[in-house]
Design a protein around this motif. Structure first.
Motif, PDB file in Angstrom:
ATOM      1  N   SER A 178     -61.905 -60.929 -52.861  1.00 56.99           N
ATOM      2  CA  SER A 178     -62.396 -61.100 -51.497  1.00 56.99           C
ATOM      3  C   SER A 178     -62.326 -59.773 -50.736  1.00 56.99           C
ATOM      4  CB  SER A 178     -61.644 -62.203 -50.748  1.00 56.99           C
ATOM      5  OG  SER A 178     -60.401 -61.744 -50.262  1.00 56.99           O
ATOM      6  N   TYR A 179     -62.622 -59.777 -49.466  1.00 59.28           N
ATOM      7  CA  TYR A 179     -62.648 -58.535 -48.695  1.00 59.28           C
ATOM      8  C   TYR A 179     -61.274 -57.888 -48.611  1.00 59.28           C
ATOM      9  CZ  TYR A 179     -60.413 -60.884 -44.736  1.00 59.28           C
ATOM     10  OH  TYR A 179     -59.517 -61.547 -43.942  1.00 59.28           O
ATOM     11  N   LYS A 180     -60.202 -58.697 -48.774  1.00 61.92           N
ATOM     12  CA  LYS A 180     -58.846 -58.141 -48.707  1.00 61.92           C
ATOM     13  C   LYS A 180     -58.589 -57.161 -49.855  1.00 61.92           C
ATOM     14  CE  LYS A 180     -56.781 -62.161 -46.395  1.00 61.92           C
ATOM     15  NZ  LYS A 180     -55.758 -63.228 -46.487  1.00 61.92           N
ATOM     16  N   GLY A 181     -59.293 -57.356 -50.956  1.00 59.26           N
ATOM     17  CA  GLY A 181     -59.104 -56.460 -52.093  1.00 59.26           C
ATOM     18  C   GLY A 181     -59.448 -55.027 -51.787  1.00 59.26           C
ATOM     19  N   PHE A 182     -60.360 -54.807 -50.846  1.00 59.29           N
ATOM     20  CA  PHE A 182     -60.770 -53.449 -50.492  1.00 59.29           C
ATOM     21  C   PHE A 182     -59.714 -52.726 -49.647  1.00 59.29           C
ATOM     22  CE2 PHE A 182     -64.855 -55.631 -51.154  1.00 59.29           C
ATOM     23  CZ  PHE A 182     -65.426 -54.772 -52.080  1.00 59.29           C
ATOM     24  N   PHE A 183     -58.715 -53.465 -49.173  1.00 59.91           N
ATOM     25  CA  PHE A 183     -57.724 -52.862 -48.277  1.00 59.91           C
ATOM     26  C   PHE A 183     -56.306 -52.916 -48.852  1.00 59.91           C
ATOM     27  CE2 PHE A 183     -61.330 -53.841 -45.610  1.00 59.91           C
ATOM     28  CZ  PHE A 183     -61.437 -52.702 -44.817  1.00 59.91           C
ATOM     29  N   ARG A 184     -56.210 -53.069 -50.185  1.00 57.13           N
ATOM     30  CA  ARG A 184     -54.892 -53.011 -50.818  1.00 57.13           C
ATOM     31  C   ARG A 184     -54.290 -51.627 -50.586  1.00 57.13           C
ATOM     32  NH1 ARG A 184     -53.737 -57.049 -54.660  1.00 57.13           N
ATOM     33  NH2 ARG A 184     -55.538 -58.307 -55.328  1.00 57.13           N
ATOM     34  N   GLY A 185     -53.069 -51.600 -50.092  1.00 60.57           N
ATOM     35  CA  GLY A 185     -52.399 -50.323 -49.897  1.00 60.57           C
ATOM     36  C   GLY A 185     -52.691 -49.647 -48.570  1.00 60.57           C
TER      37      GLY A 185
END
Length: 325
Positions: A178-185
Motif C-alpha cells: 500500500s502507500y505506506k510502503g513508500f514511506f518505510r524509514g
C-alpha cells in the motif's frame, strides 16, 4: 560573520534561478557519485563481516561479503557488470533533481521569512542557518522520500531482479505494501536530515566567507566549505542513515536482495538501533561510513561548485533578457 555576508547563497538570483540551479547541481552530483552510493548502500545492508566475530555465522547461498570501498566496487563490477554500479540511478536522479530544487528553494524562502518576521539581524547567523537548513532538509526529504526508498531497493538488488523497472516497482510496492510502503524509514530519515542539514548549512555559512577568498587549483573556496560541512554533518548522523536503509528494505521482498539475511525490524527507529547493536555490535551502526565520507567530498564539492556557477549562468541569462527587452 555579519548577516549580510551569509546571504549570498540564499538571496542571489530569482526564485526560478535558485530552483533551476539547485536542480542542475543535484542531477550532476548524483551521476558522478552514483557508484559510491551503490557501494554505501550495499555495505549498510550487510549484517555479516569476516572481521566481525559477532557476524560470523552460516550465510544464505550467494550472499556476498563486502570488505572496503574499492574491493566492493570491484566485486559489484565483476558479478553484475558496469551497469551494476549505477543501479537505482533513475529514481536517484529524480530524487536529487527534486530534492535539491526543493532544498535550496526552501532554504532561501525560510531565511527570507525569518527576516520578514524577526528582522535581518535578530538571530545569530549560525542559528539562522541552522533553522533554515533544518526546515529545508525536512521538507525536501518528506516530499521526495518515495524516490529515496526506490533508489535504495534498486541498489540493493543483485542479479536476482526484485523489480523489473521503475514503474513496475511503483505498482508492485503499492500492490503489496500500500502507500505506506513508500514511506518505510521516514522517521529515522527526518531524525537524520534535520540535524544534518542544520549542521551542514551552519558550518558552510560560517566557513564560506573566509574560504571563498582562497585561490585553489582545482576547487573553489565554496566547494571546500561545502565538503567540510558535509563530512562534519554526515559523521554525526550516520547511524540514523543506516537505520533508514535497513528499514527501507523491509517488507515482502526483504530476503530477495543481494544480502539474503537482512533481519526483520519491527520496533521502530530506536528499537532497530538496539537490535543492530545487539547483533553486530556498535560498529554495526557505522557500516559504510568510510565510503560515505569518501562520497561526501566529491558530492558536496560538485553540488556547491555546480550550484554557484549555474546560478551565475542563469542570472546572466536573466540580465541579458532584461536588457534585450
Amino acid at each position: 560573520m555579519s548577516a549580510k555576508s551569509g546571504e549570498r547563497l540564499k538571496d542571489e538570483g530569482t526564485q526560478l534561478q535558485v530552483t533551476a540551479a539547485g536542480a542542475t547541481a543535484g542531477v550532476i552530483s548524483r551521476f558522478v557519485i552514483a557508484p559510491l552510493d551503490v557501494v554505501k548502500i550495499r555495505l549498510q545492508l550487510q549484517t555479516h563481516s569476516l572481521s566481525d566475530p559477532l557476524s560470523v555465522r552460516p550465510l544464505p547461498p550467494n550472499s556476498p561479503i563486502y570488505k572496503g570501498t574499492f574491493p566492493t566496487l570491484l566485486s559489484i563490477f565483476r558479478s553484475e557488470g558496469l551497469t551494476g554500479l549505477w543501479k537505482g540511478n533513475l529514481p536517484a536522479e529524480l530524487l536529487y533533481l527534486c530534492y535539491f530544487a526543493i532544498q535550496f528553494t526552501t532554504y532561501r524562502q525560510t531565511t527570507l521569512l525569518l527576516h520578514s518576521t524577526l528582522g535581518e539581524s535578530t538571530l545569530p547567523p549560525s542559528l539562522e542557518s541552522f533553522i533554515s537548513g533544518a526546515v529545508a532538509g525536512a521538507t525536501g526529504t518528506t516530499a521526495t522520500y518515495p524516490l529515496d526508498l526506490l533508489r535504495t531497493r534498486f541498489a540493493a538488488q543483485g542479479n536476482d531482479r526484485v523489480y523489473s523497472g521503475f514503474l513496475p516497482a511503483i505498482r508492485q510496492i503499492y500492490h503489496q505494501e500500500s502507500y505506506k510502503g513508500f514511506f518505510r524509514g521516514l522517521a529515522p530519515a527526518l531524525g537524520q536530515i534535520i540535524p544534518f542539514m542544520g549542521t551542514f548549512f551552519t558550518v558552510y555559512e560560517t566557513l564560506r566567507p573566509n574560504l571563498s577568498k582562497l585561490e585553489l587549483p582545482y576547487s573553489s573556496g565554496g566547494a571546500l566549505a561545502g565538503t567540510i560541512a558535509s563530512v562534519t554533518a554526515k559523521t554525526g548522523t550516520f547511524p540514523l542513515d543506516l537505520v533508514r536503509k535497513r528499514i527501507q528494505v523491509q517488507g515482502p521482498t526483504r530476503k530477495r536482495y543481494v544480502h539474503k539475511n537482512i533481519p526483520e525490524y519491527t520496533h521502530g527507529t530506536f528499537g532497530t538501533m538496539k537490535e543492530i547493536v545487539k547483533r553486530e555490535g556498535v560498529r554495526g551502526l557505522y557500516r559504510g561510513l568510510t565510503v560515505s565520507l569518501v562520497k561526501a567530498a566529491p558530492a558536496s564539492a560538485v553540488t556547491i561548485w555546480t550550484y554557484e556557477r549555474t546560478l551565475k549562468f542563469y542570472a546572466g541569462l536573466g540580465d541579458r533578457g532584461v536588457k534585450g527587452i
